[in-house]
Design an enzyme around this catalytic site. Structure first.
Site, PDB file in Angstrom:
ATOM      1  N   CYS A 221      -2.280   8.351   4.415  1.00 28.25           N
ATOM      2  CA  CYS A 221      -2.270   8.083   2.973  1.00 28.25           C
ATOM      3  C   CYS A 221      -3.627   8.385   2.358  1.00 28.25           C
ATOM      4  CB  CYS A 221      -1.847   6.636   2.692  1.00 28.25           C
ATOM      5  SG  CYS A 221      -2.794   5.418   3.603  1.00 28.25           S
TER       6      CYS A 221
ATOM      7  N   GLU B 208       0.877  -1.179   0.000  1.00 26.70           N
ATOM      8  CA  GLU B 208       0.000   0.000   0.000  1.00 26.70           C
ATOM      9  C   GLU B 208       0.906   1.218   0.000  1.00 26.70           C
ATOM     10  OE1 GLU B 208      -1.449   3.181   0.923  1.00 26.70           O
ATOM     11  OE2 GLU B 208      -2.036   2.444   2.902  1.00 26.70           O
TER      12      GLU B 208
END
Length: 515
Positions: free
Chosen positions: A320, A286
């Site tokens: 994020c 990720e």
């Protein structure tokens, strides 16, 4: 098997007793500041010659802990120990592995404020952000335990006469776990727990900025009954041990959350066949985002402004999933930007250990300097609307900053800054807004505020992100509710906290017997 999964509730800090509990925890952990944290390999504590201080980003003169640093020799040793432990751990019943996670979740629930206090001290999280981080860690433990029990039994197959066929999932082997510093408990715990509950062993290389939180969690796993050789705790710099861990021929998979640049390098290295390697390594990655909130002209503009501010400046923009681009229809652009600016000016910046602080520090000097460069670039590329101030005299503090009138190709509209910097972009119409939203290499999260169903359905089809939200903020994914992972260069769309996540740590095996 445990009952149905439910999310851990957040703490209501408006209740006096809850405030006192966290204040007490903050006071208690201070007595542990400066403690040493050794490597843990095969249950042995190893104090290296090199000890690195982990500092409080709100008071960078304050040492939270001294953490041993592994060298290449210790990294190899950790892989070898994990490989030996795998031969035993893979045969432990999935239900027993799951019970270890349930016990860890129960212990973490009892010690919630203690772990949240460590998050405040080492990661600079405000009370609310720290509490959410801890709650998510509990959720990952509970959820992945249930998922292991669901998946690690014979799966349904079409039956034919004369044969007995069985399909099961089996673990992969040794995994290298490289978590991020921004969710140093939740994501680290989720990545580690998923690997081990599936029957793998792991080498945990915690984030360099937040190793104390990881050390505390590994101790909790041992208290919950996890054998001490199943997870090796190996802090160290990526430059020193990163390639060694990834390249080792006994490494079966790498689970990484972090920057796109580092993640792509891991993918490249993991693809190389090493001498003695007998498998294709998996990478579960990720890699961040450049997330956008699109505001239509028919949206609830008050709700949109609130969602933008919450998404952009929660944990100082160091998520994020944080909104770093507000893409606003031209007809309402001025009104929305002014509403966002007004709300931003009300945010309280300061020491995250104090109740009521909205925005704490950024994580370290490197982040501080990087953000300073982008604030300077933003002043050239747009109009400074709010913020822009910075102060590193005591901690690494950056004012929530809004740059208005930014073009979609500007650096502040394209690069992942990972700080409290928001670019506001004017869109000619809704279609143009979606085009701008998709015009980055990333594809993690996004949100759309609109009261027109046809616009939402167009976005459902055209807005290319792994997690898309309508009429709500683009942060705050819940385990089991919003499986999380992104498209494009935001990673492998691993969907953490979802029903297919554990499959990445296992492989399917079919056995057919003639009857």
């Amino acid at each position: 098997m445990m009952g149905p999964f439910s999310n851990e509730p957040m703490t209501d800090f408006s209740v006096v007793d809850n405030r006192r509990a966290l204040e007490a925890a903050l006071s208690d952990i201070k007595r542990q500041y400066g403690n040493a944290y050794p490597l843990l390999i095969g249950g042995r504590t190893i104090t290296s010659e090199s000890m690195k201080p982990s500092v409080n980003p709100a008071r960078h003169g304050e040492t939270v802990g001294l953490v041993a640093q592994a060298d290449r020799k210790r990294a190899v040793e950790a892989i070898d120990v994990a490989a030996a432990a795998f031969e035993r751990w893979k045969r432990v019943l999935p239900s027993a592995r799951a019970r270890t996670l349930y016990k860890a979740a129960a212990l973490l629930r009892l010690r919630k404020h203690e772990f949240s206090a460590w998050l405040v001290a080492e990661a600079g999280k405000t009370w609310v952000e720290a509490d959410a981080d801890t709650a998510e860690a509990i959720d990952f433990l509970d959820y992945y335990g249930r998922e292991a029990e669901r998946l690690c039994v014979p799966q349904p197959l079409v039956r034919i006469a004369g044969e007995d066929n069985e399909w099961t999932y089996v673990p992969l082997g040794v995994g290298v776990i490289i978590p991020p510093w921004n969710f140093p408990l939740a994501i680290m715990a989720g990545m580690t727990a998923a690997a081990v509950v599936a029957g793998n062993t792991a080498v945990l290389k915690p984030a360099s900025a937040t190793p104390v939180v990881a050390a505390q969690f590994v101790r909790l796993l041992h208290e919950a009954g996890l054998p001490e050789d199943v997870v090796q705790f190996v802090p160290g710099s990526g430059g020193e041990i990163g390639d060694t861990l990834i390249d080792h021929p006994l490494t079966r998979f790498v689970s990484f959350t972090g920057s796109m640049e580092v993640g792509l390098r891991i993918v490249e290295r993991a693809a190389r066949l090493q001498q003695g390697q007998r498998w294709i390594k998996r990478v579960i990655a990720e890699l961040g985002g450049k997330d956008a909130i699109v505001v239509d002209r028919d949206a609830d503009l008050v709700a949109a402004a609130q969602g933008i501010v919450q998404s952009a400046f929660g944990y100082a923009g160091q998520k994020c999933s944080a909104c770093s681009r507000a893409i606003i229809h031209a007809d309402v652009y001025e009104e929305v930007t002014e509403r966002v600016a007004a709300l931003t000016r009300q945010l309280i910046i300061g020491d995250p250990s104090q109740y009521g602080t909205d925005v704490g520090p950024v994580i370290d000097r490197a982040a501080y300097n990087k953000i300073r460069q982008y604030v300077a670039a933003g002043k050239r590329e747009g109009r400074l609307l709010v913020g822009g101030g910075m102060d590193d005299s005591a901690g690494y503090f950056v004012e929530p900053t809004i740059i208005a009138d930014v073009e979609s190709h500007a650096s502040v509209a394209q690069d992942e800054i990972f700080g409290p910097v928001l670019a506001c972009i004017r869109a000619d119409d809704f279609g143009h807004a979606l085009t701008i939203a998709n015009d980055t290499p990333y594809g993690l999260t996004g949100a759309v505020y609109s009261n027109r169903r046809e616009r939402l359905e167009l976005a459902r089809d055209m807005f290319h992100v792994g997690n898309l939200y309508f009429n709500r903020k683009c942060t705050g994914a819940l385990v089991g509710v919003h499986p999380f992972g992104g498209f494009n260069l935001s990673g492998t769309d691993s969907k953490a906290g979802g029903p297919d996540y554990l499959l990445q740590f296992m492989q399917g095996k079919v056995v057919s017997e003639k009857m």
